[in-house]
Scaffold this motif. Structure first.
Motif, PDB file in Angstrom:
ATOM      1  N   ALA A 169       0.737  -0.965   0.002  1.00 46.47           N
ATOM      2  CA  ALA A 169      -0.125  -0.031  -0.122  1.00 46.47           C
ATOM      3  C   ALA A 169       1.019   1.094  -0.102  1.00 46.47           C
ATOM      4  CB  ALA A 169      -0.906   0.026   1.263  1.00 46.47           C
ATOM      5  N   LYS A 170       2.371   1.050  -0.020  1.00 46.12           N
ATOM      6  CA  LYS A 170       3.197   2.252  -0.263  1.00 46.12           C
ATOM      7  C   LYS A 170       3.100   3.015   1.335  1.00 46.12           C
ATOM      8  CE  LYS A 170       4.378   1.485  -4.537  1.00 46.12           C
ATOM      9  NZ  LYS A 170       5.716   0.736  -4.729  1.00 46.12           N
ATOM     10  N   TYR A 171       2.609   2.580   2.266  1.00 46.24           N
ATOM     11  CA  TYR A 171       2.824   3.476   3.557  1.00 46.24           C
ATOM     12  C   TYR A 171       4.289   3.923   3.720  1.00 46.24           C
ATOM     13  CZ  TYR A 171      -1.790   1.788   5.079  1.00 46.24           C
ATOM     14  OH  TYR A 171      -3.253   1.545   5.020  1.00 46.24           O
ATOM     15  N   GLN A 172       5.219   3.230   3.389  1.00 43.61           N
ATOM     16  CA  GLN A 172       6.470   3.685   3.635  1.00 43.61           C
ATOM     17  C   GLN A 172       7.047   5.055   2.967  1.00 43.61           C
ATOM     18  OE1 GLN A 172       5.914   1.073   1.917  1.00 43.61           O
ATOM     19  NE2 GLN A 172       7.132   0.695   0.269  1.00 43.61           N
ATOM     20  N   ASP A 173       6.094   5.308   1.873  1.00 43.69           N
ATOM     21  CA  ASP A 173       6.469   6.726   1.128  1.00 43.69           C
ATOM     22  C   ASP A 173       5.583   7.964   1.920  1.00 43.69           C
ATOM     23  OD1 ASP A 173       7.733   5.146  -0.635  1.00 43.69           O
ATOM     24  OD2 ASP A 173       6.216   4.876  -1.955  1.00 43.69           O
ATOM     25  N   ARG A 174       4.770   7.472   2.957  1.00 46.16           N
ATOM     26  CA  ARG A 174       4.262   8.799   3.467  1.00 46.16           C
ATOM     27  C   ARG A 174       4.933   9.365   4.580  1.00 46.16           C
ATOM     28  NH1 ARG A 174      -1.950   6.369   3.877  1.00 46.16           N
ATOM     29  NH2 ARG A 174      -2.092   5.415   1.810  1.00 46.16           N
ATOM     30  N   PRO A 175       5.102  10.477   4.839  1.00 43.92           N
ATOM     31  CA  PRO A 175       6.084  11.430   5.801  1.00 43.92           C
ATOM     32  C   PRO A 175       5.517  11.013   7.029  1.00 43.92           C
ATOM     33  CG  PRO A 175       4.959  12.973   4.244  1.00 43.92           C
ATOM     34  CD  PRO A 175       4.568  11.600   3.739  1.00 43.92           C
ATOM     35  N   GLU A 176       4.208  10.781   7.339  1.00 45.64           N
ATOM     36  CA  GLU A 176       3.807  10.319   8.658  1.00 45.64           C
ATOM     37  C   GLU A 176       4.026   9.003   9.225  1.00 45.64           C
ATOM     38  OE1 GLU A 176       0.042   9.968   6.089  1.00 45.64           O
ATOM     39  OE2 GLU A 176       1.865  10.994   6.109  1.00 45.64           O
ATOM     40  N   HIS A 177       4.308   8.197   8.095  1.00 47.00           N
ATOM     41  CA  HIS A 177       4.995   6.761   8.627  1.00 47.00           C
ATOM     42  C   HIS A 177       6.481   6.372   8.395  1.00 47.00           C
ATOM     43  CE1 HIS A 177       0.860   5.557   8.950  1.00 47.00           C
ATOM     44  NE2 HIS A 177       0.519   5.766   7.855  1.00 47.00           N
ATOM     45  N   ALA A 178       7.298   7.405   8.836  1.00 46.51           N
ATOM     46  CA  ALA A 178       8.701   7.556   9.056  1.00 46.51           C
ATOM     47  C   ALA A 178       9.389   6.313   9.403  1.00 46.51           C
ATOM     48  CB  ALA A 178       9.420   8.847   9.268  1.00 46.51           C
ATOM     49  N   ALA A 179       8.554   5.822  10.786  1.00 46.96           N
ATOM     50  CA  ALA A 179       9.129   4.691  11.803  1.00 46.96           C
ATOM     51  C   ALA A 179       8.997   3.247  10.711  1.00 46.96           C
ATOM     52  CB  ALA A 179       8.196   4.791  12.771  1.00 46.96           C
ATOM     53  N   PHE A 180       7.745   3.363   9.904  1.00 46.31           N
ATOM     54  CA  PHE A 180       7.678   2.115   9.129  1.00 46.31           C
ATOM     55  C   PHE A 180       8.564   2.016   8.179  1.00 46.31           C
ATOM     56  CE2 PHE A 180       5.530   0.007   5.413  1.00 46.31           C
ATOM     57  CZ  PHE A 180       5.460  -1.119   5.979  1.00 46.31           C
ATOM     58  N   SER A 181       9.227   3.017   7.363  1.00 45.49           N
ATOM     59  CA  SER A 181       9.965   3.290   6.448  1.00 45.49           C
ATOM     60  C   SER A 181      11.353   2.753   6.991  1.00 45.49           C
ATOM     61  CB  SER A 181       9.928   4.677   5.758  1.00 45.49           C
ATOM     62  OG  SER A 181      11.181   4.821   4.999  1.00 45.49           O
ATOM     63  N   GLN A 182      11.758   3.352   8.211  1.00 46.37           N
ATOM     64  CA  GLN A 182      13.017   2.777   8.687  1.00 46.37           C
ATOM     65  C   GLN A 182      12.924   1.493   9.300  1.00 46.37           C
ATOM     66  OE1 GLN A 182      15.572   4.829   8.887  1.00 46.37           O
ATOM     67  NE2 GLN A 182      16.648   2.893   9.837  1.00 46.37           N
ATOM     68  N   LEU A 183      11.863   0.683   9.607  1.00 42.82           N
ATOM     69  CA  LEU A 183      11.852  -0.354  10.019  1.00 42.82           C
ATOM     70  C   LEU A 183      12.026  -1.497   8.754  1.00 42.82           C
ATOM     71  CD1 LEU A 183      10.698  -2.675  12.146  1.00 42.82           C
ATOM     72  CD2 LEU A 183       8.468  -2.728  11.182  1.00 42.82           C
TER      73      LEU A 183
END
Length: 768
Positions: free
Chosen positions: A676-690
């Motif tokens: 769903a590309k949540y990692q590309d959204r600024p509010e999900h920076a923690a998920f992107s890092q994970l």
């Protein structure tokens, strides 16, 4: 004794048992072998490099070490191995208790000596042997990788090129007027002397070729006529070699649709070996013959299958039933090639890039005995091939820092004899009173040659306790307090061409065999698991109708019965001491590993896995036997996870290091969020890092490892999830009620670790 890895960091050696029983009978009761994992070129803590020659014992040849008794006034030292009194050489006259040479410092159990080398350092030599019976696309990729590799070689490195298909072509790089090559018929066996004669390389000949080629005078003049013709320093031959590679075409003898290509791999290697032997003096340049092969050998020496595609290449079932008509003859051919390469001190590396098998199982003796590197991939396009090839040539910390012309000699106290060695080496015919009658692996000697060795190259040396101390209790008590000694003398030439000798001397102590607690205190369960895996691989190769699983199980049951704490016929009372508690788990994973279970693997793959196991150090070997699993989640920092299906969770990521594969496995929820590309959204920076962290850790694991592992990025319930599931303990299967509440179920009939341990307890406590 608690942390054996600390001892390894200082000595470069790990023993299965660090306390030994003093009689042969008690040693037999210990069940597991007495052996040492020796990593000769390991980077050690507190290992000084001294610019002088070692002082050997005049009787046995062991070198002066911290355990020698020294008579300072008399300028004498007593060898701890044979008790011979030795005079110090004249330049040691200033020795005193306050003025000790480095080799007598108590903390320098390992020391490196720099040995003067006549003629100075010699440049390395590389002969590329390239298969042209592949598709144009594959050949182009291989050529590109080779051209990149040339860019990593030192300017003074000697390079040569042999290509083959239906025929073998030896390219004369020193002939610049036009492309010139010498052609040999692929279906005929090539005698090394005849090859040298046909190429005009007979030693002691008229030397006409040197007058024709002024460049031939480099590196040894008339004694080495091939230099300047077939082998040239890169600075002189790079343009011609690059041009030859760029204009290399697929073999012109195209195979009919119903036949395999006429590929003469064995003949090409014979020619390359003869070329290296005629051009280079044994023990001079560090020489590597690098084979790039894209399919099975079908003509000439070392053929593994017929050309007709109706005939399938041999499988494990064919080998068991003796229905592989080419196998025996091809293996014997490669054994004779191995003998020739070891005599010359040259190494064979193999890069096998094909969907089908190429005959790696038959080539195993020639690769293993010369300490060669091997990489197996499905195609030249595969990252495993490209990165593994680069690794060999890198010179900085990322490279393998490969040394050459190594020998390892073992010395030990009386009451200990050397049974043999399992590893990437060849035995040298040196007889010694230290040789045991019981042979394990390559025995009958105490000296082995390593044509090539890297920082992780490890030999497994097996010992035989021959003491028979019968007598009064006080004699046994006296014996129990005594020490025994071992010394490993390693001679090798570094990547820079410097001759070195590393001397590793270690001491451990004897105990009365009835003192179980003393024995257990010195048991290294990690080293023992690796040693058993090597011994098992060796037996599976050498002994017909050998039942590996039964042999492992019987050894484990006998060990638990001997060292476990229990009441007879009461499985619930069974306990193992902490020093031995993880060992059964290692054996459980070894039974399920690709070293024992050949189902779904080809003979080539099995040979590849066993070759890598038998040359890597204790840490890497243990990762192959029992992979490591790390869990990443939002709940905290990464943490180690149990190698169990219960570790799979929908909201976590798992990183599996199985040495040959590194798997990043995303739980179902994480996978959905990623899609769903949540990692590309600024509010999900923690998920992107994970998502990033396990990939960064995987890249760190892959960096510097040879062969470069395959990186698998997969999701729960995806097709590639099998790479993870195959390594996990099946505590929850399709026919069980599940364990640990895991949502994941493994479709297997394998028993779980719990069932395995229950059976082990029951059998261990049974009356003997």
């Amino acid at each position: 004794m608690a942390d054996f890895s600390e001892l390894e960091a200082r000595e470069g050696v790990r023993l299965s048992w660090n306390v030994w029983p003093n009689t042969k009978l008690e040693a037999t009761k210990c069940v597991l072998p007495f052996a040492a994992l020796v990593t000769p070129c390991k980077k050690l803590q507190d290992c000084p490099v001294v610019p002088y020659q070692p002082v050997p014992c005049r009787s046995c040849g062991a070198v002066l070490n911290p355990f020698a008794r020294v008579d300072f006034p008399g300028k004498l030292w007593v060898c701890p191995f044979c008790y011979t009194r030795n005079q110090f050489p004249p330049h040691y006259n200033a020795i005193s208790e306050s003025n000790l040479p480095a080799e007598l410092f108590p903390n320098y159990s390992a020391i490196d000596y720099t040995i003067p080398k006549p003629g100075g350092p010699q440049p390395p030599a590389y002969i590329f042997v390239v298969d042209t019976c592949v598709s144009e696309d594959e050949l182009d990729t291989c050529k590109g990788a080779l051209l990149q590799a040339l860019g990593l070689l030192p300017e003074n490195a000697l390079v040569g090129l042999v290509t083959y298909g239906t025929h073998v072509q030896v390219h004369e790089i020193g002939f610049t007027e036009c492309a010139k090559s010498w052609v040999f018929q692929g279906s005929k066996e090539c005698d090394p002397r005849k090859v040298a004669h046909q190429l005009g390389l007979n030693r002691g000949g008229p030397g006409q070729q040197q007058r024709d080629h002024p460049g031939a005078g480099h590196q040894g003049g008339s004694a080495q006529p091939g230099l300047g013709r077939f082998l040239l320093p890169l600075s002189e031959g790079e343009f011609v070699l690059s041009d030859l590679l760029e204009n290399l075409h697929v073999d012109s003898f195209q195979a009919p649709i119903d036949k395999r290509a006429a590929r003469c791999t064995g003949t090409a290697l014979q020619v390359a070996t003869a070329l290296a032997g005629a051009c280079l003096t044994p023990g001079g340049s560090a020489t590597r013959i690098m084979l790039f092969v894209g399919g099975p050998a079908t003509v000439g020496s070392g053929s593994v299958v017929q050309r007709e595609k109706t005939e399938a290449i041999r499988s494990h079932k064919d080998l068991v039933k003796d229905q592989a008509p080419f196998f025996q003859k091809a293996t014997q051919f490669y054994e004779s090639l191995a003998h020739q390469l070891v005599l010359q001190g040259h190494t064979l590396d193999v890069f096998a890039c094909a969907l089908d098998q190429v005959g790696l199982a038959e080539m195993k003796p020639a690769i293993e005995r010369t300490g060669g590197m091997v990489a197996l991939a499905e195609s030249y396009h595969h990252q495993t091939f490209k990165d593994s090839l680069r690794q060999i040539f890198l010179k900085d910390e990322d490279g393998l820092n490969i040394c050459s012309h190594g020998t390892v000699e073992v010395f030990c106290s009386k009451d200990i004899k050397v049974s043999g060695c399992v590893g990437p080496c060849a035995p040298l015919d040196k007889k010694s009173p230290l040789v045991s009658e019981n042979t394990v692996g390559m025995g009958g000697t105490t000296v082995w040659r390593l044509c090539s060795l890297s920082e992780s190259t490890t030999l497994c040396v097996f010992f035989d306790i021959v003491g028979n101390k019968e007598g009064p209790q006080d004699a046994a008590a006296m014996m129990a307090s005594q020490q025994f000694f071992m010394q490993f003398q390693v001679k090798y030439t570094t990547l820079q061409g410097e001759a070195r000798m590393r001397v590793i001397t270690l001491t451990r102590h004897w105990t009365d065999g009835g003192n179980v607690q003393d024995l257990l205190a010195g048991f290294d369960q990690e080293a023992s698991a690796v040693i058993m895996a090597r011994l098992l691989s060796s037996k599976m190769e050498a002994e017909e109708e050998f039942n590996a699983t039964r042999w492992l199980d019987r050894a484990l049951i006998r060990m638990c019965s001997r060292f476990g704490d229990y009441r007879t016929e009461d499985p619930t009372s069974f306990q193992l001491s902490p020093q031995m508690s993880i060992y059964p788990q290692f054996m459980f994973n070894l039974r399920r590993s690709q070293f024992v279970q050949v189902f779904n693997n080809s003979p080539d793959e099995t040979a590849y896995f066993r070759m890598v196991l038998c040359c890597e150090d204790a840490f890497n070997s243990l990762v192959m036997i029992q992979p490591t699993l790390t869990s990443y989640s939002f709940n905290g920092p990464p943490e180690p996870a149990l190698l169990d299906v219960a570790s799979i969770a929908a909201d976590s990521i798992l990183l599996l290091d199985a040495f040959f594969q590194v798997v990043v496995f995303h739980g179902s929820t994480i996978a959905q969020w990623r899609k769903a590309k949540y990692q590309d959204r600024p509010e999900h920076a923690a998920f992107s890092q994970l998502l990033k962290t396990p990939m960064e850790d995987a890249a760190e694991i892959i960096k510097g490892r040879f062969p470069v592992p395959r990186l698998v990025d997969c999701d729960q319930h995806g097709s590639q999830a099998r790479f993870l599931l195959a390594k996990l303990n099946p505590s929850s299967t399709y026919n069980s009620s599940g364990a640990g509440g895991s949502a994941e179920v493994i479709m297997t009939d394998d028993v779980s670790l719990q069932v395995f341990m229950d059976h082990l307890r029951k059998l261990a406590v049974a009356p003997s």
